[in-house]
Design an enzyme around this catalytic site. Structure first.
Site, short mmCIF file in Angstrom:
data_model
loop_
_atom_site.label_atom_id
_atom_site.label_comp_id
_atom_site.label_asym_id
_atom_site.label_seq_id
_atom_site.Cartn_x
_atom_site.Cartn_y
_atom_site.Cartn_z
N TYR A 145 -4.38 20.80 -20.72
CA TYR A 145 -3.28 20.65 -21.68
C TYR A 145 -2.10 19.93 -21.03
CZ TYR A 145 0.50 22.07 -24.87
OH TYR A 145 1.59 22.08 -25.72
N SER A 194 5.57 18.47 -23.10
CA SER A 194 5.64 19.92 -22.97
C SER A 194 6.19 20.27 -21.60
CB SER A 194 4.25 20.55 -23.12
OG SER A 194 4.23 21.90 -22.70
#
Length: 258
Positions: free
Chosen positions: A158, A145
């Site tokens: 995350y 990501s």
């Protein structure tokens, strides 16, 4: 374009978003796709779309809990047994929620690791023996990501999982390169998915949204891209067109982080 005829590919996170778009794109390019997810409702919707698109012979859906060793072994083993092998795996499944880091519970930290990082490991580990036997050369596409590279507030946990996935992908790319395996991290950003849609509800109540002012795609002029923008890149990576790409990252974010 039929670059993937007779290839057997697993796609996780296929009930929605980029995973769903990728599963459909690969099937349209001729692959036999097993679309896996934990969300039964989303898989039912996908099955209906598959029937409408006349892809029933090339795309099948099934449930898996990627954080469960037993569930992964059953799902991956079932595909390999039914198809006689495996050519590629796309690990798109993930969860997301944000917290003030000093307030984050160990339970929520461990949940993110269990699904995002351990899930990617389990799916890859169980797929590797068959991928290494693929006559086409095995392919692994793991989802990192932009959070792993750039400061995204409230997303420390995350981001940690996605950075770890990137490192994991580098390691296996070199470990198995001599056996023909290619492994790449796909780095999406600014894409409209289930995660982006649910982000406001999954962030702290006092989130300062001004911190996100720089996190919008340039190409879409303030709007998000769509899963098809990513699915086409994945189709290239798992096809022979991506034959000389491994051990790296490909960022698809519409210029969000220029």
């Amino acid at each position: 374009m039929q670059r993937l005829t007779d290839r057997t590919i697993i796609v996780t996170g296929a009930a929605s978003g980029i995973g769903r778009g990728t599963a459909l794109r690969l099937a349209r390019e001729g692959a036999h796709v097993t679309a896996l997810d934990i969300a039964a409702d989303g898989l039912s919707d996908l099955a209906a779309e598959v029937a409408d698109a006349d892809l029933s012979g090339t795309l099948v859906a099934g449930q898996v809990d990627i954080s469960s060793e037993e569930s992964v072994a059953s799902a991956v083993g079932g595909v390999i047994s039914a198809r006689g092998g495996l050519d590629a795996i796309v690990n798109a499944a993930a969860i997301h929620f944000g917290d003030h880091t000093h307030e984050m519970s160990l339970e929520r930290w461990n949940k993110l690791i269990a699904v995002n990082l351990t899930g990617t490991f389990l799916m890859t580990r169980d797929a590797l023996p068959a991928l290494l036997k693929s006559p086409h050369g095995g392919r692994v596409v793991n989802f990192s990501s932009t959070s792993a590279f750039f400061a995204h507030p409230y997303m420390a946990a995350y981001a940690a999982t996605k950075g770890a996935i990137m490192s994991f992908t580098h390691a296996i790319a070199l470990e198995y390169a001599h056996q023909g395996l290619r492994a790449v991290s796909l780095v999406p950003g600014g894409i409209e998915t289930g995660i982006t849609e649910s982000t406001p509800a999954n962030m702290p109540a006092d989130t300062d949204w001004n911190k996100f002012a720089k996190l919008m795609p340039a190409l879409e002029r303030g709007g998000f891209g769509n899963p098809d923008h990513v699915a086409g890149i994945i189709a290239m990576l798992v096809s022979d067109d991506g034959a000389y790409i491994t051990g790296t990252e490909i960022r698809v974010d519409g210029g969000t982080h220029m």
